[in-house]
Design a protein around this motif. Structure first.
Motif, PDB file in Angstrom:
ATOM      1  N   SER A  45       0.836  -1.220   0.000  1.00 39.44           N
ATOM      2  CA  SER A  45       0.000   0.000   0.000  1.00 39.44           C
ATOM      3  C   SER A  45       0.860   1.255   0.000  1.00 39.44           C
ATOM      4  CB  SER A  45      -0.922   0.027   1.223  1.00 39.44           C
ATOM      5  OG  SER A  45      -1.892  -0.989   1.134  1.00 39.44           O
ATOM      6  N   THR A  46       1.991   1.188   0.683  1.00 43.46           N
ATOM      7  CA  THR A  46       2.901   2.335   0.725  1.00 43.46           C
ATOM      8  C   THR A  46       3.383   2.656  -0.691  1.00 43.46           C
ATOM      9  OG1 THR A  46       3.584   1.734   2.952  1.00 43.46           O
ATOM     10  CG2 THR A  46       5.095   3.129   1.697  1.00 43.46           C
ATOM     11  N   PHE A  47       3.728   1.608  -1.428  1.00 43.82           N
ATOM     12  CA  PHE A  47       4.174   1.769  -2.808  1.00 43.82           C
ATOM     13  C   PHE A  47       3.027   2.314  -3.670  1.00 43.82           C
ATOM     14  CE2 PHE A  47       5.018   0.474  -7.127  1.00 43.82           C
ATOM     15  CZ  PHE A  47       6.397   0.568  -7.270  1.00 43.82           C
ATOM     16  N   ALA A  48       1.848   1.726  -3.529  1.00 46.94           N
ATOM     17  CA  ALA A  48       0.696   2.145  -4.337  1.00 46.94           C
ATOM     18  C   ALA A  48       0.335   3.609  -4.065  1.00 46.94           C
ATOM     19  CB  ALA A  48      -0.499   1.237  -4.045  1.00 46.94           C
ATOM     20  N   ARG A  49       0.384   4.002  -2.786  1.00 41.98           N
ATOM     21  CA  ARG A  49       0.030   5.367  -2.409  1.00 41.98           C
ATOM     22  C   ARG A  49       0.984   6.376  -3.072  1.00 41.98           C
ATOM     23  NH1 ARG A  49      -0.119   4.468   2.788  1.00 41.98           N
ATOM     24  NH2 ARG A  49      -2.330   3.962   2.616  1.00 41.98           N
ATOM     25  N   ALA A  50       2.264   6.079  -3.044  1.00 43.76           N
ATOM     26  CA  ALA A  50       3.252   6.978  -3.650  1.00 43.76           C
ATOM     27  C   ALA A  50       3.106   7.007  -5.171  1.00 43.76           C
ATOM     28  CB  ALA A  50       4.659   6.543  -3.263  1.00 43.76           C
ATOM     29  N   SER A  65      -6.036   3.114   2.185  1.00 42.69           N
ATOM     30  CA  SER A  65      -5.863   1.709   1.830  1.00 42.69           C
ATOM     31  C   SER A  65      -7.228   1.104   1.524  1.00 42.69           C
ATOM     32  CB  SER A  65      -5.216   0.953   2.994  1.00 42.69           C
ATOM     33  OG  SER A  65      -5.235  -0.431   2.704  1.00 42.69           O
ATOM     34  N   PRO A  66      -7.355   0.386   0.425  1.00 41.06           N
ATOM     35  CA  PRO A  66      -8.661  -0.217   0.093  1.00 41.06           C
ATOM     36  C   PRO A  66      -8.935  -1.520   0.833  1.00 41.06           C
ATOM     37  CG  PRO A  66      -7.101  -0.539  -1.714  1.00 41.06           C
ATOM     38  CD  PRO A  66      -6.351   0.167  -0.630  1.00 41.06           C
ATOM     39  N   THR A  67      -8.440  -1.595   2.054  1.00 42.07           N
ATOM     40  CA  THR A  67      -8.599  -2.825   2.844  1.00 42.07           C
ATOM     41  C   THR A  67     -10.056  -3.268   2.931  1.00 42.07           C
ATOM     42  OG1 THR A  67      -6.769  -2.037   4.186  1.00 42.07           O
ATOM     43  CG2 THR A  67      -7.996  -3.909   5.042  1.00 42.07           C
ATOM     44  N   PHE A  68     -10.949  -2.309   3.223  1.00 38.35           N
ATOM     45  CA  PHE A  68     -12.355  -2.668   3.414  1.00 38.35           C
ATOM     46  C   PHE A  68     -13.230  -2.368   2.208  1.00 38.35           C
ATOM     47  CE2 PHE A  68     -10.505  -2.098   7.624  1.00 38.35           C
ATOM     48  CZ  PHE A  68     -10.722  -3.383   8.116  1.00 38.35           C
ATOM     49  N   ALA A  85      -6.637  -1.764  -5.785  1.00 37.14           N
ATOM     50  CA  ALA A  85      -7.458  -2.799  -5.159  1.00 37.14           C
ATOM     51  C   ALA A  85      -6.660  -3.575  -4.126  1.00 37.14           C
ATOM     52  CB  ALA A  85      -7.982  -3.765  -6.227  1.00 37.14           C
ATOM     53  N   ASP A  86      -7.332  -4.000  -3.075  1.00 41.54           N
ATOM     54  CA  ASP A  86      -6.752  -4.909  -2.088  1.00 41.54           C
ATOM     55  C   ASP A  86      -7.722  -6.086  -1.999  1.00 41.54           C
ATOM     56  OD1 ASP A  86      -6.030  -6.377   0.131  1.00 41.54           O
ATOM     57  OD2 ASP A  86      -5.609  -4.635   1.387  1.00 41.54           O
ATOM     58  N   LEU A  87      -7.330  -7.186  -2.583  1.00 39.75           N
ATOM     59  CA  LEU A  87      -8.257  -8.317  -2.721  1.00 39.75           C
ATOM     60  C   LEU A  87      -8.144  -9.335  -1.587  1.00 39.75           C
ATOM     61  CD1 LEU A  87      -7.946  -8.830  -6.592  1.00 39.75           C
ATOM     62  CD2 LEU A  87      -9.499  -7.351  -5.308  1.00 39.75           C
ATOM     63  N   TYR A  88      -7.436  -8.949  -0.524  1.00 35.34           N
ATOM     64  CA  TYR A  88      -7.236  -9.886   0.586  1.00 35.34           C
ATOM     65  C   TYR A  88      -8.564 -10.462   1.077  1.00 35.34           C
ATOM     66  CZ  TYR A  88      -5.156 -11.750   4.878  1.00 35.34           C
ATOM     67  OH  TYR A  88      -4.717 -12.571   5.884  1.00 35.34           O
ATOM     68  N   ARG A  89      -9.574  -9.618   1.137  1.00 35.13           N
ATOM     69  CA  ARG A  89     -10.866 -10.046   1.675  1.00 35.13           C
ATOM     70  C   ARG A  89     -11.863 -10.504   0.605  1.00 35.13           C
ATOM     71  NH1 ARG A  89      -8.757  -6.812   5.371  1.00 35.13           N
ATOM     72  NH2 ARG A  89      -9.152  -7.321   7.551  1.00 35.13           N
ATOM     73  N   LEU A  90     -11.385 -10.699  -0.599  1.00 33.19           N
ATOM     74  CA  LEU A  90     -12.278 -11.196  -1.652  1.00 33.19           C
ATOM     75  C   LEU A  90     -12.720 -12.608  -1.266  1.00 33.19           C
ATOM     76  CD1 LEU A  90     -12.918  -9.806  -4.417  1.00 33.19           C
ATOM     77  CD2 LEU A  90     -11.330 -11.396  -5.459  1.00 33.19           C
ATOM     78  N   LEU A 111      -3.541  -1.279  -9.894  1.00 34.22           N
ATOM     79  CA  LEU A 111      -2.568  -1.664  -8.872  1.00 34.22           C
ATOM     80  C   LEU A 111      -3.287  -2.629  -7.949  1.00 34.22           C
ATOM     81  CD1 LEU A 111      -1.748   1.243  -9.921  1.00 34.22           C
ATOM     82  CD2 LEU A 111      -0.647   1.565  -7.733  1.00 34.22           C
ATOM     83  N   ILE A 112      -2.878  -3.872  -7.960  1.00 32.98           N
ATOM     84  CA  ILE A 112      -3.631  -4.892  -7.247  1.00 32.98           C
ATOM     85  C   ILE A 112      -2.806  -5.537  -6.140  1.00 32.98           C
ATOM     86  CG2 ILE A 112      -5.085  -6.942  -7.521  1.00 32.98           C
ATOM     87  CD1 ILE A 112      -6.018  -4.937  -9.488  1.00 32.98           C
ATOM     88  N   GLU A 113      -3.260  -5.351  -4.898  1.00 29.17           N
ATOM     89  CA  GLU A 113      -2.660  -6.073  -3.776  1.00 29.17           C
ATOM     90  C   GLU A 113      -3.397  -7.401  -3.625  1.00 29.17           C
ATOM     91  OE1 GLU A 113      -1.943  -3.663  -0.214  1.00 29.17           O
ATOM     92  OE2 GLU A 113      -2.422  -1.874  -1.373  1.00 29.17           O
TER      93      GLU A 113
END
Ligand SMILES: Nc1ncnc2c1ncn2[C@@H]1O[C@H](COP(=O)(O)OP(=O)(O)OP(=O)(O)O)[C@@H](O)[C@H]1O
Ligand SMILES: [Mg+2]
Length: 159
Positions: A45-50, A65-68, A85-90, A111-113
């Motif tokens: 997320s740090t990389f994506a934000r920058a 952060s698109p965590t939720f 996107a942060d797909l951890y919770r998909l 940008l996909i986490e």
């Protein structure tokens, strides 16, 4: 993904990670996807934000952060859509359709986490950036892809 390693570098500080992200941001275009991989807290997320702040030309832009929410989207000064996107919770790969990622990956920069949560063929051709935490807290950053075109596009990214 059967990927070839293209580049490896160390980012000793968060600022170093941010400048690497900004340098890459200048080289990407619509249709590109970054698959950001690595453990929780590794620096995706740090990389994506920058990266997003660099594309927006606004160092203070709000980039949560698109965590939720799972996805957040932006539009840069050239009208290019940037999807984070942060797909951890998909809950299942097919849910990625409901998020609109299928269209986004063609129309904008994605940008996909946690990309391993989406259908595997969706991130074919993506530039995978893998973060690992070193013994001194530095981030080891490895660029790889199954698309050879990325090799030329990364030339000179790191001095
Ligand atoms: N060299 C570095 N590069 C990037 N982040 C760093 C560095 N050194 C320390 N950090 C810190 O590490 C943390 C990285 O968190 P970040 O949210 O980016 O991780 P993440 O990979 O997105 O995790 P998650 O899988 O939970 O989404 C931040 O608190 C950041 O300040
Ligand atoms: Mg994250």
């Amino acid at each position: 993904m059967a990927a070839t390693v293209l580049l490896e570098t160390d980012c000793p500080t968060e600022a170093a990670t941010a400048s690497l992200a900004a340098a890459l941001a200048a080289r990407l275009r619509a249709g590109d996807m970054l698959a950001l991989t690595g453990d929780l807290g590794a620096g995706k997320s740090t990389f994506a934000r920058a990266f997003i702040r660099a594309r927006l030309g606004d160092a203070d832009a709000e980039v949560p952060s698109p965590t939720f929410t799972l996805v957040q989207s932006y539009e840069d000064g050239d009208g290019v859509e940037i999807w984070h996107a942060d797909l951890y919770r998909l809950s299942e790969p097919e849910e990625a359709y409901e998020l609109g990622l299928d269209d986004a990956r063609e129309a904008g920069i994605c940008l996909i986490e946690w990309p391993d949560r989406m259908p595997a063929d969706w991130w074919q051709g993506a530039l995978e950036i893998t973060f690992t935490i070193g013994g001194k807290g530095e981030r080891h950053v490895r660029f790889s892809s199954d698309d050879a075109a990325w090799a030329g596009r990364l030339q000179g990214l790191v001095a």
